[in-house]
Scaffold this active site. Structure first.
Site, PDB file in Angstrom:
ATOM      1  N   GLU A 155      41.169  10.356  12.699  1.00 20.74           N
ATOM      2  CA  GLU A 155      40.325  10.214  13.897  1.00 20.74           C
ATOM      3  C   GLU A 155      40.481   8.855  14.571  1.00 20.74           C
ATOM      4  O   GLU A 155      39.545   8.338  15.176  1.00 20.74           O
ATOM      5  CB  GLU A 155      38.856  10.463  13.531  1.00 20.74           C
ATOM      6  CG  GLU A 155      38.593  11.837  12.960  1.00 20.74           C
ATOM      7  CD  GLU A 155      37.150  12.053  12.544  1.00 20.74           C
ATOM      8  OE1 GLU A 155      36.321  11.143  12.717  1.00 20.74           O
ATOM      9  OE2 GLU A 155      36.842  13.142  12.010  1.00 20.74           O
ATOM     10  N   GLU A 210      39.191  19.049  10.054  1.00 19.81           N
ATOM     11  CA  GLU A 210      37.748  18.999   9.760  1.00 19.81           C
ATOM     12  C   GLU A 210      37.050  19.849  10.804  1.00 19.81           C
ATOM     13  O   GLU A 210      37.447  19.869  11.969  1.00 19.81           O
ATOM     14  CB  GLU A 210      37.178  17.578   9.849  1.00 19.81           C
ATOM     15  CG  GLU A 210      37.433  16.671   8.687  1.00 19.81           C
ATOM     16  CD  GLU A 210      36.761  15.306   8.868  1.00 19.81           C
ATOM     17  OE1 GLU A 210      35.704  15.233   9.546  1.00 19.81           O
ATOM     18  OE2 GLU A 210      37.286  14.316   8.353  1.00 19.81           O
TER      19      GLU A 210
END
Length: 306
Positions: free
Chosen positions: A159, A242
């Site tokens: 991320e 995710e």
């Protein structure tokens, strides 16, 4: 002739991002074989609370175990917490049951923190001594997994483009750090059990085909189509690395796997925004059962032996 060249290019196997041992290569070949046809069911472990068994919570609700469990090295370096330090052992045990293993790393730096707002550490780094000290510590755990015959879907520096982690404070610094970590783990430490999974969340942060095997995207807002378009352009298999809501396999893109995030609010069955599996805040029990029993979804009982 031009079209023949294009056909041959697509027929060639994807280049390896690193040397692999036989078992890891067999897993990678399997992933390439199912890509576009089936999706691995995955679940993130509650990585800071060793006593919680997320795989069992999945089975209790669906009658199936996930094919893939996601673990975290968060508390292995520069952490004050005593819990969450049995991830390596849990991963080895899960592998012994026939399951697949993924690892990410909430990398604590400087003052034991990883969020940008909580640590002064920034990229690009002029001095890699602290960075190498941390990488070398995690390399010991990855080596333990290699010695136990466990291939690892390795998803570091996740991320990044969001900027909320210190490794996302500079695009150029991030790419340099990814490539440095790749070299240090594969060359300095000689690890051969890693399949490199990149989910930087922005194509501009892509570190290069030679250091990435699989691309991924973390989605918590149902924007699956947008995530797919951003990630597929690299030509690598695409995973939902995710997620909060489990996608319906009958709709949308065919992800290589989905990894549902873990629980964080108490006993199994409690409906709470912090419980991404248990309860029904993010996924209804009926939806969980539907996905886990869909023939396009691979659960633990449908995995081959590697």
């Amino acid at each position: 002739m031009r079209y023949l060249i294009l056909l041959l290019a697509f027929a060639l196997p994807l280049a390896s991002a690193a040397p692999r041992d036989d078992k890891t290569q067999a897993l990678y070949d399997y992933l390439l074989g199912i890509w576009g046809n089936s999706t691995l069911a995955g679940q993130s472990d509650l990585t800071w609370r060793d006593s919680i068994d997320m795989a069992q919570r999945v089975h209790d609700d669906t009658g199936k175990y996930p094919a893939l469990m996601g673990y975290d090295f968060m508390n292995y370096y520069d952490a004050t917490e005593g819990d969450g330090r049995h991830q390596t052992e849990e991963a080895i045990a899960w592998h012994a049951r026939g399951g697949l293993v993924s690892f990410h790393w909430h990398w604590r730096m400087e003052n034991g923190k990883f969020y940008t707002k909580e640590t002064p550490f920034r990229l690009p780094a002029a001095d890699y001594r602290k960075i190498d000290q941390a990488i070398d510590r995690i390399a010991l755990e990855l080596k333990r997994l290699q010695d136990a015959g466990v291939p690892v879907l390795w998803r570091p520096l996740h991320e990044a483009a969001g900027g909320w982690f210190w490794w996302g404070t500079s695009r150029e610094g991030y790419i340099a750090l990814w490539r440095h970590m790749h070299e240090r783990l594969t060359q300095t430490h000689g690890l051969r059990n890693l399949i490199w999974v990149w989910n930087g969340q922005d194509p501009a942060w892509y570190p290069g085909d030679d250091v990435v095997d699989i691309t991924g995207y973390d989605v918590y807002d149902h924007a699956y189509a947008e995530a797919w378009q951003k990630t597929k352009q690299h030509g690598k298999p695409v995973a939902l690395s995710e997620t909060g809501h489990i996608p319906d396999p009958a709709e949308g893109p065919r992800w290589l796997w989905f990894l549902t995030w873990n629980d964080g609010a108490g006993p199994a069955g409690v409906t709470d925004p912090n419980n991404f599996w248990t309860g029904e805040h993010h996924n209804s029990n009926a939806h969980k059962r539907k996905v886990y029993n869909d023939p396009r979804v691979i659960t633990l009982d449908r995995l081959p032996k590697f």
